[in-house]
Design a protein around this motif. Sequence first.
Motif, PDB file in Angstrom:
ATOM      1  N   LEU A 170       0.837  -1.203   0.000  1.00  0.00           N
ATOM      2  CA  LEU A 170       0.000   0.000   0.000  1.00  0.00           C
ATOM      3  C   LEU A 170       0.870   1.250   0.000  1.00  0.00           C
ATOM      4  CD1 LEU A 170      -2.547  -1.061   2.771  1.00  0.00           C
ATOM      5  CD2 LEU A 170      -2.767  -1.311   0.295  1.00  0.00           C
ATOM      6  N   SER A 171       0.389   2.298  -0.651  1.00  0.00           N
ATOM      7  CA  SER A 171       1.018   3.607  -0.526  1.00  0.00           C
ATOM      8  C   SER A 171       0.466   4.271   0.732  1.00  0.00           C
ATOM      9  CB  SER A 171       0.709   4.470  -1.745  1.00  0.00           C
ATOM     10  OG  SER A 171       1.354   3.936  -2.882  1.00  0.00           O
ATOM     11  N   ILE A 172       1.266   5.202   1.262  1.00  0.00           N
ATOM     12  CA  ILE A 172       0.925   5.841   2.533  1.00  0.00           C
ATOM     13  C   ILE A 172       0.772   7.347   2.304  1.00  0.00           C
ATOM     14  CG2 ILE A 172       1.692   6.248   4.923  1.00  0.00           C
ATOM     15  CD1 ILE A 172       1.205   3.272   4.317  1.00  0.00           C
ATOM     16  N   GLY A 173      -0.387   7.887   2.666  1.00  0.00           N
ATOM     17  CA  GLY A 173      -0.628   9.324   2.564  1.00  0.00           C
ATOM     18  C   GLY A 173      -0.330   9.987   3.897  1.00  0.00           C
ATOM     19  N   ILE A 194       9.207   4.726   5.544  1.00  0.00           N
ATOM     20  CA  ILE A 194       8.383   4.622   4.334  1.00  0.00           C
ATOM     21  C   ILE A 194       9.269   4.762   3.095  1.00  0.00           C
ATOM     22  CG2 ILE A 194       6.387   5.548   3.079  1.00  0.00           C
ATOM     23  CD1 ILE A 194       5.523   6.873   5.769  1.00  0.00           C
ATOM     24  N   PRO A 195       9.356   3.707   2.259  1.00  0.00           N
ATOM     25  CA  PRO A 195      10.141   3.842   1.022  1.00  0.00           C
ATOM     26  C   PRO A 195       9.571   4.990   0.188  1.00  0.00           C
ATOM     27  CG  PRO A 195       9.469   1.556   1.371  1.00  0.00           C
ATOM     28  CD  PRO A 195       8.725   2.384   2.376  1.00  0.00           C
ATOM     29  N   VAL A 196      10.442   5.770  -0.420  1.00  0.00           N
ATOM     30  CA  VAL A 196       9.985   6.987  -1.097  1.00  0.00           C
ATOM     31  C   VAL A 196       8.967   6.681  -2.190  1.00  0.00           C
ATOM     32  CG1 VAL A 196      11.835   7.203  -2.828  1.00  0.00           C
ATOM     33  CG2 VAL A 196      10.767   9.270  -1.874  1.00  0.00           C
ATOM     34  N   ASP A 197       9.059   5.508  -2.799  1.00  0.00           N
ATOM     35  CA  ASP A 197       8.098   5.144  -3.859  1.00  0.00           C
ATOM     36  C   ASP A 197       6.681   4.909  -3.324  1.00  0.00           C
ATOM     37  OD1 ASP A 197      10.030   5.258  -5.784  1.00  0.00           O
ATOM     38  OD2 ASP A 197      10.480   3.107  -5.726  1.00  0.00           O
ATOM     39  N   GLN A 198       6.562   4.689  -2.018  1.00  0.00           N
ATOM     40  CA  GLN A 198       5.239   4.412  -1.431  1.00  0.00           C
ATOM     41  C   GLN A 198       4.687   5.611  -0.660  1.00  0.00           C
ATOM     42  OE1 GLN A 198       6.730   0.332  -0.117  1.00  0.00           O
ATOM     43  NE2 GLN A 198       4.533   0.016   0.148  1.00  0.00           N
ATOM     44  N   LEU A 199       5.330   6.770  -0.813  1.00  0.00           N
ATOM     45  CA  LEU A 199       4.932   7.951  -0.034  1.00  0.00           C
ATOM     46  C   LEU A 199       4.159   8.953  -0.884  1.00  0.00           C
ATOM     47  CD1 LEU A 199       5.159   9.606   2.605  1.00  0.00           C
ATOM     48  CD2 LEU A 199       7.372  10.431   1.774  1.00  0.00           C
ATOM     49  N   LEU A 200       3.045   9.434  -0.328  1.00  0.00           N
ATOM     50  CA  LEU A 200       2.244  10.482  -0.954  1.00  0.00           C
ATOM     51  C   LEU A 200       1.962  11.544   0.103  1.00  0.00           C
ATOM     52  CD1 LEU A 200      -0.095   7.971  -2.731  1.00  0.00           C
ATOM     53  CD2 LEU A 200       1.356   9.598  -3.929  1.00  0.00           C
ATOM     54  N   LEU A 201       1.779  12.780  -0.336  1.00  0.00           N
ATOM     55  CA  LEU A 201       1.558  13.878   0.610  1.00  0.00           C
ATOM     56  C   LEU A 201       0.211  14.536   0.346  1.00  0.00           C
ATOM     57  CD1 LEU A 201       5.145  15.406   0.593  1.00  0.00           C
ATOM     58  CD2 LEU A 201       4.160  13.833   2.270  1.00  0.00           C
ATOM     59  N   GLU A 202      -0.372  15.059   1.407  1.00  0.00           N
ATOM     60  CA  GLU A 202      -1.716  15.621   1.296  1.00  0.00           C
ATOM     61  C   GLU A 202      -1.967  16.597   2.434  1.00  0.00           C
ATOM     62  OE1 GLU A 202      -4.792  12.751   2.263  1.00  0.00           O
ATOM     63  OE2 GLU A 202      -3.324  11.365   3.095  1.00  0.00           O
ATOM     64  N   THR A 203      -2.852  17.555   2.160  1.00  0.00           N
ATOM     65  CA  THR A 203      -3.248  18.477   3.235  1.00  0.00           C
ATOM     66  C   THR A 203      -4.490  17.979   3.970  1.00  0.00           C
ATOM     67  OG1 THR A 203      -4.584  19.765   1.682  1.00  0.00           O
ATOM     68  CG2 THR A 203      -2.317  20.525   2.092  1.00  0.00           C
ATOM     69  N   ASP A 204      -5.394  17.240   3.293  1.00  0.00           N
ATOM     70  CA  ASP A 204      -6.718  16.901   3.817  1.00  0.00           C
ATOM     71  C   ASP A 204      -7.504  18.189   4.139  1.00  0.00           C
ATOM     72  OD1 ASP A 204      -8.641  14.919   4.215  1.00  0.00           O
ATOM     73  OD2 ASP A 204      -8.170  14.669   6.336  1.00  0.00           O
ATOM     74  N   ALA A 205      -7.174  19.270   3.422  1.00  0.00           N
ATOM     75  CA  ALA A 205      -7.853  20.554   3.619  1.00  0.00           C
ATOM     76  C   ALA A 205      -9.364  20.388   3.418  1.00  0.00           C
ATOM     77  CB  ALA A 205      -7.317  21.567   2.608  1.00  0.00           C
ATOM     78  N   PRO A 206     -10.211  21.106   4.165  1.00  0.00           N
ATOM     79  CA  PRO A 206      -9.897  22.191   5.107  1.00  0.00           C
ATOM     80  C   PRO A 206      -9.517  21.729   6.507  1.00  0.00           C
ATOM     81  CG  PRO A 206     -12.272  21.885   5.011  1.00  0.00           C
ATOM     82  CD  PRO A 206     -11.663  20.888   4.039  1.00  0.00           C
ATOM     83  N   TYR A 207      -9.352  20.410   6.696  1.00  0.00           N
ATOM     84  CA  TYR A 207      -9.019  19.875   8.026  1.00  0.00           C
ATOM     85  C   TYR A 207      -7.511  19.874   8.209  1.00  0.00           C
ATOM     86  CZ  TYR A 207     -13.585  18.202   6.641  1.00  0.00           C
ATOM     87  OH  TYR A 207     -14.849  18.131   6.128  1.00  0.00           O
ATOM     88  N   LEU A 245      11.831  15.480  -2.839  1.00  0.00           N
ATOM     89  CA  LEU A 245      10.646  14.833  -2.260  1.00  0.00           C
ATOM     90  C   LEU A 245       9.370  15.301  -2.963  1.00  0.00           C
ATOM     91  CD1 LEU A 245       9.573  12.912  -0.020  1.00  0.00           C
ATOM     92  CD2 LEU A 245       9.222  14.955   1.373  1.00  0.00           C
ATOM     93  N   ALA A 246       9.293  16.600  -3.251  1.00  0.00           N
ATOM     94  CA  ALA A 246       8.122  17.150  -3.950  1.00  0.00           C
ATOM     95  C   ALA A 246       7.970  16.500  -5.315  1.00  0.00           C
ATOM     96  CB  ALA A 246       8.255  18.663  -4.092  1.00  0.00           C
ATOM     97  N   GLN A 247       9.080  16.375  -6.015  1.00  0.00           N
ATOM     98  CA  GLN A 247       9.099  15.778  -7.356  1.00  0.00           C
ATOM     99  C   GLN A 247       8.698  14.306  -7.304  1.00  0.00           C
ATOM    100  OE1 GLN A 247       9.817  17.179 -10.345  1.00  0.00           O
ATOM    101  NE2 GLN A 247       9.577  15.204 -11.386  1.00  0.00           N
ATOM    102  N   LYS A 248       9.304  13.603  -6.345  1.00  0.00           N
ATOM    103  CA  LYS A 248       9.106  12.156  -6.223  1.00  0.00           C
ATOM    104  C   LYS A 248       7.649  11.835  -5.861  1.00  0.00           C
ATOM    105  CE  LYS A 248      10.762   8.232  -6.427  1.00  0.00           C
ATOM    106  NZ  LYS A 248      10.616   7.697  -7.726  1.00  0.00           N
ATOM    107  N   THR A 249       7.089  12.591  -4.906  1.00  0.00           N
ATOM    108  CA  THR A 249       5.711  12.323  -4.485  1.00  0.00           C
ATOM    109  C   THR A 249       4.721  12.735  -5.578  1.00  0.00           C
ATOM    110  OG1 THR A 249       5.795  14.381  -3.193  1.00  0.00           O
ATOM    111  CG2 THR A 249       6.116  12.328  -1.992  1.00  0.00           C
ATOM    112  N   ASP A 250       5.085  13.721  -6.369  1.00  0.00           N
ATOM    113  CA  ASP A 250       4.265  14.090  -7.534  1.00  0.00           C
ATOM    114  C   ASP A 250       4.237  12.918  -8.520  1.00  0.00           C
ATOM    115  OD1 ASP A 250       4.223  15.253 -10.485  1.00  0.00           O
ATOM    116  OD2 ASP A 250       3.258  16.758  -9.227  1.00  0.00           O
ATOM    117  N   GLU A 251       5.391  12.357  -8.802  1.00  0.00           N
ATOM    118  CA  GLU A 251       5.473  11.199  -9.715  1.00  0.00           C
ATOM    119  C   GLU A 251       4.670  10.017  -9.169  1.00  0.00           C
ATOM    120  OE1 GLU A 251      10.044  12.266 -11.060  1.00  0.00           O
ATOM    121  OE2 GLU A 251       9.641  10.306 -10.147  1.00  0.00           O
ATOM    122  N   ASN A 252       4.766   9.803  -7.838  1.00  0.00           N
ATOM    123  CA  ASN A 252       4.027   8.689  -7.229  1.00  0.00           C
ATOM    124  C   ASN A 252       2.523   8.859  -7.417  1.00  0.00           C
ATOM    125  OD1 ASN A 252       6.473   7.724  -6.314  1.00  0.00           O
ATOM    126  ND2 ASN A 252       6.191   8.422  -4.201  1.00  0.00           N
TER     127      ASN A 252
END
Length: 270
Positions: A170-173, A194-207, A245-252
Amino acid sequence: MFDIGVNLTSTQFSKDRKHVVKRAKEAGLTGFLITGTSALESQQAQSLAQEQRGFCWSTAGVHPHYASEWSAETESTLRRLMDRPEVVAIGECGLDFNRNISAPEQQEYAFNAQLALAAEINAPVFLHCREAHARFMAILQPWLNVLPGAVVHCFTGTRDELEECLAAGLSIGITGWVCDERRGTALRDMLPLIPVDQLLLETDAPYLLPRDMRPRPTTRRNEPCFLSHIVQQVAHWRGEDPHTLAQKTDENARRLFRLSASGVENSDLA
Ligand SMILES: [Zn+2]
């Protein structure tokens, strides 16, 4: 820099949605995914994504809180939405035994039905799990080899749970939860696992406005434009370069949700 979790349909954004998208672009985001949490909000998410073609995409699903609303009609709504090119994943779906707003049996039923739909139409899934890890994995496991991809969004579990998710592929947000000095420190220590290939970033905005932003934003509302802060902090705690990291998570995100490459416009004329 791609935000995989924005609740743009929230009424907290009803007065200035277009400005929220504009600020996200100005902050350097390359795109974001709008979360669908019910049949109605999944339709709203789709139409918002359609308005921001090439920058926004959406998910179609029923959040465990709304699992009691699940019906054959819900399923056909999601199925219809998934025919749209801007709708790229089933979810958010999963289990939330923290508040049990829908009964656990209803949550499990709606979760399983959405996994079956995703498997049938070969769509990735956007998953939510809170205080339900064992049942979540038991229900998910049989589907994993027939799903094209899956992310556990806003991961807040234990180290053992993280390791089990990673082993299952599984990827991890990761959200700004990790920036919370009261409850995010355990997760912060796990970030390097977390291996960089399985990492995703998120705000979960507005929370989940990151608590360590300085100066503090004047409102408590989180926005996708604050993703850069999460990128900075996660990179720092992982000992990585934030640009990489920004680039890598964008690609993921683009690989998982099968989006076009950053900066490349989708066009019917192409
Ligand atoms: Zn969630």
